[in-house]
Motif scaffolding. Sequence first.
Motif, mmCIF file in Angstrom:
data_model
loop_
_atom_site.group_PDB
_atom_site.id
_atom_site.type_symbol
_atom_site.label_atom_id
_atom_site.label_comp_id
_atom_site.label_asym_id
_atom_site.label_seq_id
_atom_site.Cartn_x
_atom_site.Cartn_y
_atom_site.Cartn_z
ATOM 1 N N UNK A 130 0.862 -1.170 0.000
ATOM 2 C CA UNK A 130 0.000 0.000 0.000
ATOM 3 C C UNK A 130 0.901 1.223 0.000
ATOM 4 N N UNK A 131 0.684 2.097 -0.975
ATOM 5 C CA UNK A 131 1.450 3.339 -1.081
ATOM 6 C C UNK A 131 0.529 4.447 -0.591
ATOM 7 N N UNK A 132 0.930 5.095 0.515
ATOM 8 C CA UNK A 132 0.104 6.140 1.123
ATOM 9 C C UNK A 132 0.870 7.451 1.126
ATOM 10 N N UNK A 133 0.171 8.501 0.752
ATOM 11 C CA UNK A 133 0.729 9.855 0.801
ATOM 12 C C UNK A 133 0.069 10.556 1.981
ATOM 13 N N UNK A 134 0.880 11.021 2.914
ATOM 14 C CA UNK A 134 0.368 11.743 4.068
ATOM 15 C C UNK A 134 0.595 13.234 3.841
ATOM 16 N N UNK A 135 -0.506 13.971 3.686
ATOM 17 C CA UNK A 135 -0.415 15.392 3.350
ATOM 18 C C UNK A 135 -0.327 16.310 4.540
ATOM 19 N N UNK A 136 -0.666 15.822 5.723
ATOM 20 C CA UNK A 136 -0.635 16.701 6.889
ATOM 21 C C UNK A 136 -1.679 17.781 6.771
ATOM 22 N N UNK A 137 -1.247 19.034 6.761
ATOM 23 C CA UNK A 137 -2.198 20.151 6.715
ATOM 24 C C UNK A 137 -2.571 20.567 5.291
ATOM 25 N N UNK A 138 -1.974 19.938 4.270
ATOM 26 C CA UNK A 138 -2.274 20.318 2.894
ATOM 27 C C UNK A 138 -2.622 19.116 2.042
ATOM 28 N N UNK A 139 -3.184 19.385 0.887
ATOM 29 C CA UNK A 139 -3.482 18.327 -0.071
ATOM 30 C C UNK A 139 -2.235 18.134 -0.932
ATOM 31 N N UNK A 140 -1.653 16.918 -0.935
ATOM 32 C CA UNK A 140 -0.410 16.702 -1.679
ATOM 33 C C UNK A 140 -0.602 16.821 -3.188
ATOM 34 N N UNK A 141 0.354 17.451 -3.837
ATOM 35 C CA UNK A 141 0.387 17.603 -5.293
ATOM 36 C C UNK A 141 1.761 17.173 -5.778
ATOM 37 N N UNK A 142 1.790 16.467 -6.903
ATOM 38 C CA UNK A 142 3.075 16.052 -7.460
ATOM 39 C C UNK A 142 2.982 14.725 -8.167
ATOM 40 N N UNK A 143 4.093 13.996 -8.148
ATOM 41 C CA UNK A 143 4.211 12.723 -8.843
ATOM 42 C C UNK A 143 4.948 11.722 -7.971
ATOM 43 N N UNK A 144 4.486 10.463 -7.992
ATOM 44 C CA UNK A 144 5.187 9.355 -7.347
ATOM 45 C C UNK A 144 5.327 8.250 -8.384
ATOM 46 N N UNK A 145 6.564 7.819 -8.628
ATOM 47 C CA UNK A 145 6.821 6.725 -9.563
ATOM 48 C C UNK A 145 7.616 5.655 -8.834
ATOM 49 N N UNK A 146 7.097 4.432 -8.844
ATOM 50 C CA UNK A 146 7.784 3.287 -8.249
ATOM 51 C C UNK A 146 8.061 2.279 -9.351
ATOM 52 N N UNK A 147 9.296 1.767 -9.397
ATOM 53 C CA UNK A 147 9.673 0.759 -10.386
ATOM 54 C C UNK A 147 10.432 -0.355 -9.702
ATOM 55 N N UNK A 148 10.139 -1.582 -10.126
ATOM 56 C CA UNK A 148 10.843 -2.757 -9.605
ATOM 57 C C UNK A 148 11.748 -3.314 -10.706
ATOM 58 N N UNK A 149 12.928 -3.791 -10.317
ATOM 59 C CA UNK A 149 13.874 -4.310 -11.279
ATOM 60 C C UNK A 149 14.496 -5.606 -10.769
ATOM 61 N N UNK A 150 14.960 -6.439 -11.697
ATOM 62 C CA UNK A 150 15.701 -7.632 -11.310
ATOM 63 C C UNK A 150 17.200 -7.334 -11.202
ATOM 64 N N UNK A 151 17.603 -6.096 -11.506
ATOM 65 C CA UNK A 151 18.987 -5.659 -11.463
ATOM 66 C C UNK A 151 19.098 -4.483 -10.507
ATOM 67 N N UNK A 152 20.127 -4.460 -9.643
ATOM 68 C CA UNK A 152 20.263 -3.322 -8.726
ATOM 69 C C UNK A 152 20.375 -2.007 -9.467
#
Length: 153
Positions: A130-152
Amino acid sequence: MTNKFMKIIGTSALSISLITGVAGAVSANENTASKEGNEAIGIFAIQNNTLDWNLSNNTTADPSTSWTVQSGYPHINMYVKNTGAKSFRVEVKHNTKGTIIFNKTIAADGVGVNFINNDSNPLVPSGTYTVTIYGGSGVPKGTVILKASDTPW
């Protein structure tokens, strides 16, 4: 003189053949990667379990989504860019084991930040996260990119 000339021609032909062979092998490798459903980025073969989450139209204070890491792809790269007015925190937590592989706060400066976990500190188990964005006092804006690889990374 003829003997030296023939050696030079033979050496040049061999060099051209080797260069052509290497280029052909690289091209064949790229074709194989795309046929197998993988995306070639740099020297890494990235599996299609990429999360590309654009938060620009986000209206939720603490949004979350799921993301899956398949077995054999434990090297994770997370890119986060905050385009909002307030900082926010990104947490990537394994649903079953409770392992948190990322817990990072991103400042509201508009600069993208890369975080890497090459299957260590902590280990990256396969499964759903589960990927959660915690905005605190504001609504988060932006980009999150997660990638998995078989190579470091």
